[in-house]
Write an enzyme that holds these catalytic residues in place. Structure first.
Site, PDB file in Angstrom:
ATOM      1  N   MET A   1      -1.681   9.153  12.311  1.00 38.35           N
ATOM      2  CA  MET A   1      -2.842   9.588  11.512  1.00 38.35           C
ATOM      3  C   MET A   1      -3.535  10.797  12.140  1.00 38.35           C
ATOM      4  SD  MET A   1      -4.407   5.802  10.840  1.00 38.35           S
ATOM      5  CE  MET A   1      -3.912   5.111  12.395  1.00 38.35           C
TER       6      MET A   1
ATOM      7  N   ASP B   1       0.823  -1.207   0.000  1.00 34.69           N
ATOM      8  CA  ASP B   1       0.000   0.000   0.000  1.00 34.69           C
ATOM      9  C   ASP B   1       0.858   1.258   0.000  1.00 34.69           C
ATOM     10  OD1 ASP B   1       0.576   0.128   2.769  1.00 34.69           O
ATOM     11  OD2 ASP B   1      -1.122  -1.226   3.134  1.00 34.69           O
TER      12      ASP B   1
ATOM     13  N   LYS C   1      -4.909   2.672  -0.135  1.00 31.97           N
ATOM     14  CA  LYS C   1      -5.073   3.187   1.213  1.00 31.97           C
ATOM     15  C   LYS C   1      -4.761   4.670   1.280  1.00 31.97           C
ATOM     16  CE  LYS C   1      -5.607  -0.362   4.324  1.00 31.97           C
ATOM     17  NZ  LYS C   1      -5.058  -1.103   5.428  1.00 31.97           N
TER      18      LYS C   1
HETATM   19  C1  LIG Z   1      -2.205   3.602   9.066  1.00 29.71           C
HETATM   20  S1  LIG Z   1      -0.945   4.176  10.093  1.00 29.71           S
HETATM   21  C2  LIG Z   1       0.206   2.882   9.856  1.00 29.71           C
HETATM   22  C3  LIG Z   1       1.248   2.793  10.908  1.00 29.71           C
HETATM   23  C4  LIG Z   1       2.277   1.712  10.633  1.00 29.71           C
HETATM   24  N1  LIG Z   1       1.694   0.416  10.703  1.00 29.71           N
HETATM   25  C5  LIG Z   1       3.434   1.824  11.608  1.00 29.71           C
HETATM   26  O1  LIG Z   1       3.662   0.926  12.426  1.00 29.71           O
HETATM   27  O2  LIG Z   1       4.143   2.831  11.515  1.00 29.71           O
HETATM   28  C6  LIG Z   1      -0.314   5.504   9.176  1.00 29.71           C
HETATM   29  C7  LIG Z   1       0.280   6.611  10.014  1.00 29.71           C
HETATM   30  O3  LIG Z   1       1.556   6.242  10.478  1.00 29.71           O
HETATM   31  C8  LIG Z   1       2.359   7.394  10.567  1.00 29.71           C
HETATM   32  N2  LIG Z   1       3.545   7.184   9.692  1.00 29.71           N
HETATM   33  C9  LIG Z   1       3.812   6.118   8.958  1.00 29.71           C
HETATM   34  N3  LIG Z   1       4.995   6.250   8.334  1.00 29.71           N
HETATM   35  C10 LIG Z   1       5.459   7.455   8.691  1.00 29.71           C
HETATM   36  C11 LIG Z   1       6.654   8.172   8.399  1.00 29.71           C
HETATM   37  N4  LIG Z   1       7.606   7.692   7.599  1.00 29.71           N
HETATM   38  N5  LIG Z   1       6.812   9.391   8.959  1.00 29.71           N
HETATM   39  C12 LIG Z   1       5.867   9.899   9.775  1.00 29.71           C
HETATM   40  N6  LIG Z   1       4.747   9.257  10.096  1.00 29.71           N
HETATM   41  C13 LIG Z   1       4.545   8.048   9.574  1.00 29.71           C
HETATM   42  C14 LIG Z   1       1.560   8.559  10.109  1.00 29.71           C
HETATM   43  O4  LIG Z   1       0.997   9.153  11.257  1.00 29.71           O
HETATM   44  C15 LIG Z   1       0.518   7.884   9.279  1.00 29.71           C
HETATM   45  O5  LIG Z   1      -0.658   8.666   9.206  1.00 29.71           O
END
Ligand SMILES: C[S@@+](CC[C@H](N)C(=O)[O-])C[C@H]1O[C@@H](n2cnc3c(N)ncnc32)[C@H](O)[C@@H]1O
Length: 464
Positions: free
Chosen positions: A385, A250, A272
């Protein structure tokens, strides 16, 4: 070939180590792993060697300098002293008796050299450069260490335990095919995933049926791709990414991480976008099950960790219900990645005794969270998020007693070359988002620990 490679059985055999320092201690440890009886000759011993001798596990010590008589009855000899004359003497005396001798870091005095080792006993991989460059051998070793699963030893031991039965059941060509299928296919994968009993059962069934193992069912690898930097992938993730037939990924999986997937694997994007899922979750769940049932090795690659706001649980629930084998590989979650690359420790003895990961996803314009718990002092709160609902988050925390001056940070695209970190306070965060046009994916960190960034920030993405 400057040296002839062999593996020597020195079980219970007397071996001599001349020298009592740390280098000698490492050689003794190595010899003990092969169950040798080790005699050490040295005027004195380093702490670690002394401990080994005191524990009495196959090591004895003669206090003194090397004497010819020390070679009596030995199987091999290692000189590890810092005295060049002694080393030469040991080498010459051992050679005169046709005893294999190694002098540490002096190939010209050696009749054998000790390779760099990858130990997955009973599997052992020895790397030698003929003494040309031990550093190169070590570098090669670390590459191979990363590529060879640590459970290879268990796989080899399992193969050994079936060897006679397979030999009795299959003719030579069939036997070769049988083992190829076992050692490369889903059975090996089960051993690597710690499911030895299942693997054993599969082999039993294949032997009973007199056929190569059945491979009609594939498997799903639910893998955490981390927050973006491919260097943060685990060894296991890398290995599974190389053997997948199809990858289902995704939006959060970075391009750099996708580059690591096997080139000819089929790629299926399941989107997504926020509030605009390219493929509904139920459909993704069904897709994974269907592909695996077609016999494919399916890599379900997710951003961060699959079990942290990743719906990984839902996806494998369907697989479990449908009897599809799967394994889960953790990834670095966004909070851990953003904290490290942003120079913001999530806990710190002076500021924060706990850390909470929360979803800031808005549902019908609000968030149903335990705000009074989140507003307590001495903790860090990481909002995933949370960008769209940022105003609500800040307002609610302040309404529940958190100071508007509480330090807070926005980490956008953490760990990637596009990482940007903006720090402010609870009161100023919404304005920061507007001023810098902050976009998802962004992690919000709230807590006193944010002040540490000034001192601990180390990661400088290009062009930041
Ligand atoms: C659906 S969640 C998934 C989280 C993922 N499973 C994890 O463990 O990081 C998505 C959120 O994770 C955060 N996120 C994911 N990757 C990121 C990154 N490289 N930098 C900042 N925030 C990140 C953001 O807040 C984003 O809206």
């Amino acid at each position: 070939m400057n040296f002839f490679p062999i593996f020597l059985n020195i079980k219970e055999r007397p071996c001599l180590v001349v020298g009592g320092g740390e280098v000698a201690a490492r050689k003794v440890t190595m010899l003990l792993k092969a169950d040798a009886r080790v005699s050490v000759v040295a005027p004195e011993l380093s702490d670690s060697l002394r401990t080994m001798v005191e524990k009495g596990r196959g090591v004895s010590h003669r206090v003194g300098t090397f004497a010819e008589s020390d070679l009596e009855g030995m199987t091999l000899v290692i000189a590890a002293t810092d005295d060049a004359a002694v080393n030469r003497q040991v080498s010459a005396s051992a050679k005169a008796r046709n005893l294999p001798v190694n002098v540490v870091d002096q190939p010209d005095l050696c009749t054998f050299i000790v390779p760099s080792m990858i130990d997955r006993s009973p599997v052992q991989i020895a790397i030698g450069t003929g003494g040309a460059s031990p550093v190169l051998a070590r570098q090669l070793r670390s590459r191979l260490e990363a590529a060879i699963p640590s459970a290879y030893g268990r796989l080899a031991a399992m193969a050994e335990s079936f060897r006679e039965r397979v030999k009795a059941r299959f003719q030579s060509e069939e036997r070769r095919k049988f083992w190829e299928r076992v050692l490369e296919g889903p059975i090996a994968e089960k051993v690597f995933a710690g499911r030895d009993d299942e693997a054993r059962k599969d082999i039993e069934e294949a032997i009973a049926a007199g056929a190569t193992p059945n491979e009609t069912m594939g498997e799903v690898y639910l893998v955490g791709g981390g927050p973006g930097d491919p260097d943060l992938l685990t060894f296991r993730a890398m290995r599974l990414m190389q053997q997948a037939d199809v990858v289902v990924y995704d939006r959060l999986v970075s391009k750099a991480v996708m580059e690591m997937v096997r080139r000819d694997a089929e790629q299926i994007y399941v989107g997504k976008e926020r509030d605009n899922h390219a493929m509904p979750q139920e459909e993704i769940n069904r897709l994974l099950a269907r592909l695996a049932k077609e016999g494919k090795k399916v890599l379900r690659l997710k951003g961060g960790d699959p079990f942290i706001f990743g719906r990984g649980g839902e996806e494998i629930e369907t697989l479990a219900e449908e009897g599809v084998p799967f394994q889960v590989v953790p990834g670095i979650t966004a909070a851990a990645g953003c904290a490290s690359y942003g120079g913001i420790p999530l806990t710190h003895r002076d500021y924060s005794q706990s850390c909470t990961f929360v979803t800031g996803h808005l549902k019908d314009g609000s968030m149903n969270l335990n705000w009074s718990a989140l507003a307590q002092p001495n903790q860090t709160v990481a909002f995933y998020m949370g960008l769209k609902g940022l105003r609500v988050i800040c307002r609610k925390l302040m309404d529940h007693g958190m100071s508007p001056d509480m330090p807070a940070a926005l980490v956008q695209q953490g760990t990637t070359p596009n990482q940007r970190v903006y720090t402010g306070t609870l009161g100023t965060l919404p304005a920061l988002v507007e001023r810098h046009n902050v976009k998802a994916p962004t992690l919000i960190i709230v807590g006193e620990v944010v002040t540490l960034r000034d001192k601990l920030g180390w990661y400088q993405p290009p062009g930041a």
